[in-house]
Design an enzyme around this catalytic site. Structure first.
Site, PDB file in Angstrom:
ATOM      1  N   LYS A 105       0.815  -1.222   0.000  1.00 28.05           N
ATOM      2  CA  LYS A 105       0.000   0.000   0.000  1.00 28.05           C
ATOM      3  C   LYS A 105       0.845   1.267   0.000  1.00 28.05           C
ATOM      4  CE  LYS A 105      -1.653  -1.429   3.990  1.00 28.05           C
ATOM      5  NZ  LYS A 105      -0.682  -2.422   4.535  1.00 28.05           N
ATOM      6  N   HIS A 145       0.767  -3.469  14.821  1.00 29.01           N
ATOM      7  CA  HIS A 145       1.336  -2.338  14.089  1.00 29.01           C
ATOM      8  C   HIS A 145       1.288  -1.147  15.027  1.00 29.01           C
ATOM      9  CE1 HIS A 145       2.361   0.605  11.155  1.00 29.01           C
ATOM     10  NE2 HIS A 145       2.251  -0.214  10.118  1.00 29.01           N
ATOM     11  N   GLU A 158       6.396  -5.744   8.551  1.00 34.52           N
ATOM     12  CA  GLU A 158       5.656  -5.260   7.360  1.00 34.52           C
ATOM     13  C   GLU A 158       6.081  -3.829   7.042  1.00 34.52           C
ATOM     14  OE1 GLU A 158       1.573  -5.512   8.546  1.00 34.52           O
ATOM     15  OE2 GLU A 158       1.593  -7.690   8.707  1.00 34.52           O
TER      16      GLU A 158
HETATM   17  C1  LIG Z   1      -1.230  -3.600   8.246  1.00 27.45           C
HETATM   18  C2  LIG Z   1      -0.155  -2.647   7.841  1.00 27.45           C
HETATM   19  N1  LIG Z   1       1.093  -3.135   7.696  1.00 27.45           N
HETATM   20  C3  LIG Z   1       2.110  -2.340   7.320  1.00 27.45           C
HETATM   21  C4  LIG Z   1       1.913  -0.999   7.049  1.00 27.45           C
HETATM   22  C5  LIG Z   1       3.082  -0.178   6.622  1.00 27.45           C
HETATM   23  O1  LIG Z   1       3.419   0.729   7.597  1.00 27.45           O
HETATM   24  P1  LIG Z   1       4.712   1.622   7.474  1.00 27.45           P
HETATM   25  O2  LIG Z   1       4.693   2.264   6.147  1.00 27.45           O
HETATM   26  O3  LIG Z   1       4.581   2.576   8.592  1.00 27.45           O
HETATM   27  O4  LIG Z   1       5.897   0.724   7.655  1.00 27.45           O
HETATM   28  C6  LIG Z   1       0.634  -0.432   7.221  1.00 27.45           C
HETATM   29  C7  LIG Z   1       0.391   0.982   6.993  1.00 27.45           C
HETATM   30  O5  LIG Z   1      -0.670   1.516   7.134  1.00 27.45           O
HETATM   31  C8  LIG Z   1      -0.433  -1.291   7.624  1.00 27.45           C
HETATM   32  O6  LIG Z   1      -1.682  -0.825   7.766  1.00 27.45           O
END
Ligand SMILES: Cc1ncc(COP(=O)(O)O)c(C=O)c1O
Length: 441
Positions: free
Chosen positions: A71, A199, A276
């Site tokens: 994402k 998270h 993640e």
């Molecule tokens: C379930 C989940 N995993 C991973 C991420 C990635 O987070 P980051 O970009 O802070 O590492 C997000 C971001 O919204 C998330 O919702």
């Protein structure tokens, strides 16, 4: 100028490593073109940096396999490069899963990490062989049982860094106190719970948030044991910093995580630990170049104020100002001047809200001049809209001659390749995926 063509047909330019981002942008904007699009905004994306970040991750977090959060930036070359280096992927939807599978990634290298999923997306994941998925409530368990009874469920618990840039706990994460009930329901209906995830919030600011989250995760591991579960997966989520100047925080966060893992989880010999990260990988790889298309000068109390209108704005890449609370810093590409004036920078749409910088000191610029913004890879282009008919900037890929050989060998040639992770850290994950290992246990 050298270049090579990746397996998927994308050209990657190679620049001498002594060149700065500004040098590279100057070369690119100097290329004379008679086409109208020579003033269009564009990104330069440093794929070599991705290789460096991948190695740096394993230097500092050797026991945690990264599952990149698609994402954050679903650019195909970013996904492709991470895929051939050997990361897994965190997908939030059917189309993210489809994009990753299309790269030839084995479904077992994907975690469907959206705790609240559309039924048809669960069906698609299951039919594609993606069975590892998160949940944080009872109804999700019942729904998943209907559409993928063989799913490997990961319980997402609440673990918030109150200082994080984007708080996720308002929406997701079961209280630790709810874990016994959720695990009991899962047991009763025959759903397999294989692990715990959390998270701490995107853009986390405090290492202690990870320590607290890991302590909560350990509590859930103990509850699960009492209920007869043997959990095999710990997913420490995202939240890791990714901007050019955030390495000190990354070092602090990773050192805290390593200490907590050692004190809380060392007895779990077969435990697989994943993260993640999104921002960590994507943020610093992208630099956005924008062109000044219009200019106004206002005089107030004998003071000049310049308004510059550029060709990307808050409905485009700079949506990060609203969604990701970013404060972008404009940099001038050409010329320097000791004389600066109060200036503001505006996006291309007709909305008065479309302002990128409110008040900044810049030398006087002209229509046709370029500005650039660093750290533009995370939560920018992935949420770009076509409002007012402005399309996404073109993306140009490059690396320096330092990473050229390694990158070319990863991106050109016959697939599949030996994941870089195996070469880098043979004490960690072998090429067998987390999910396959979970299946085997
Ligand atoms: C379930 C989940 N995993 C991973 C991420 C990635 O987070 P980051 O970009 O802070 O590492 C997000 C971001 O919204 C998330 O919702």
């Amino acid at each position: 100028m050298e270049q090579f063509t990746a397996e998927n047909g994308t050209v990657v330019e190679v620049f001498p490593c002594h060149l700065t981002v500004k040098d590279i942008l100057q070369r690119k904007t100097n290329v004379t073109s008679s086409k109208d699009d020579r003033e269009d905004p564009f990104y330069i994306v440093d794929l070599g940096k991705l290789v460096h970040l991948y190695k740096h991750w394993y230097d500092l977090l050797p026991s945690v396999k990264p599952f990149y959060a698609v994402k954050c930036n679903d650019d195909l070359m970013i996904l492709q490069t991470l895929a051939v280096m050997g990361t897994g992927f965190d997908c939030a939807s059917k189309s993210e899963i489809r994009a990753v599978l299309k790269l030839g990634v084995d479904p077992s290298r994907i975690i469907y990490a959206n705790p609240c999923k559309q039924a048809s997306h669960i069906k698609f994941a299951a039919s594609s062989g993606v069975h590892l998925m998160t949940f944080d409530n009872e109804d999700e368990l019942y729904k998943t049982k209907s559409y993928d009874p063989s799913a490997k469920m990961v319980l997402r618990i609440l673990a918030d860094d109150p200082m994080a840039i984007c708080n996720l706990g308002v929406k997701f994460g079961a209280e630790v106190e709810a874990a016994p009930r959720l695990l009991s329901v899962a047991k009763r209906i025959g759903m397999d719970v294989v692990g715990v995830s959390f998270h701490v919030g995107s853009g986390a600011q405090s290492a202690s948030a990870y320590a607290n989250a890991l302590a909560s995760a350990k509590e859930v591991f103990l509850v699960a044991e009492q209920l007869g579960y043997t959990l095999k997966l710990l997913d420490i989520g995202g939240g890791f910093p990714g901007s050019l100047h955030s390495d000190a925080l990354f070092q602090e966060v990773t050192s805290t995580i390593n200490s907590s893992l050692a004190s809380l989880f060392s007895q779990y010999k077969d435990l697989k630990i994943i993260g993640e990260p999104g921002r960590y990988f994507a943020c610093s790889t992208h630099v956005l170049a924008v062109n000044i298309t219009s200019k106004r000068c206002k005089v107030d109390n004998y003071e000049k104020h310049f308004m510059y209108y550029i060709n990307d704005g808050i409905y485009g890449s700079f949506n990060c100002i609203f969604y990701d609370h970013t404060i972008p810093t404009p940099q001038v590409l050409k010329g320097s001047s000791d004389v600066v004036s109060d200036s503001s920078i505006w996006g291309p749409t007709c909305d008065g809200l479309d302002k990128i910088n409110d008040s900044c000191l810049l030398p006087e610029l002209n229509i046709g001049d370029w500005l650039y913004y660093e750290d533009m890879g995370a939560y920018t282009i992935s949420a770009h809209s076509a409002f007012n008919g402005f399309s996404k900037p073109v993306v140009c890929y490059y690396c320096t001659d330092r990473e050229y050989v390694e990158l070319e060998s990863l991106l050109v040639g016959t697939q599949p390749k030996e994941p870089l992770s195996c070469q880098l850290m043979n004490n960690q994950f072998d090429s067998t995926s987390v999910a396959q290992e979970i299946d085997c246990c």
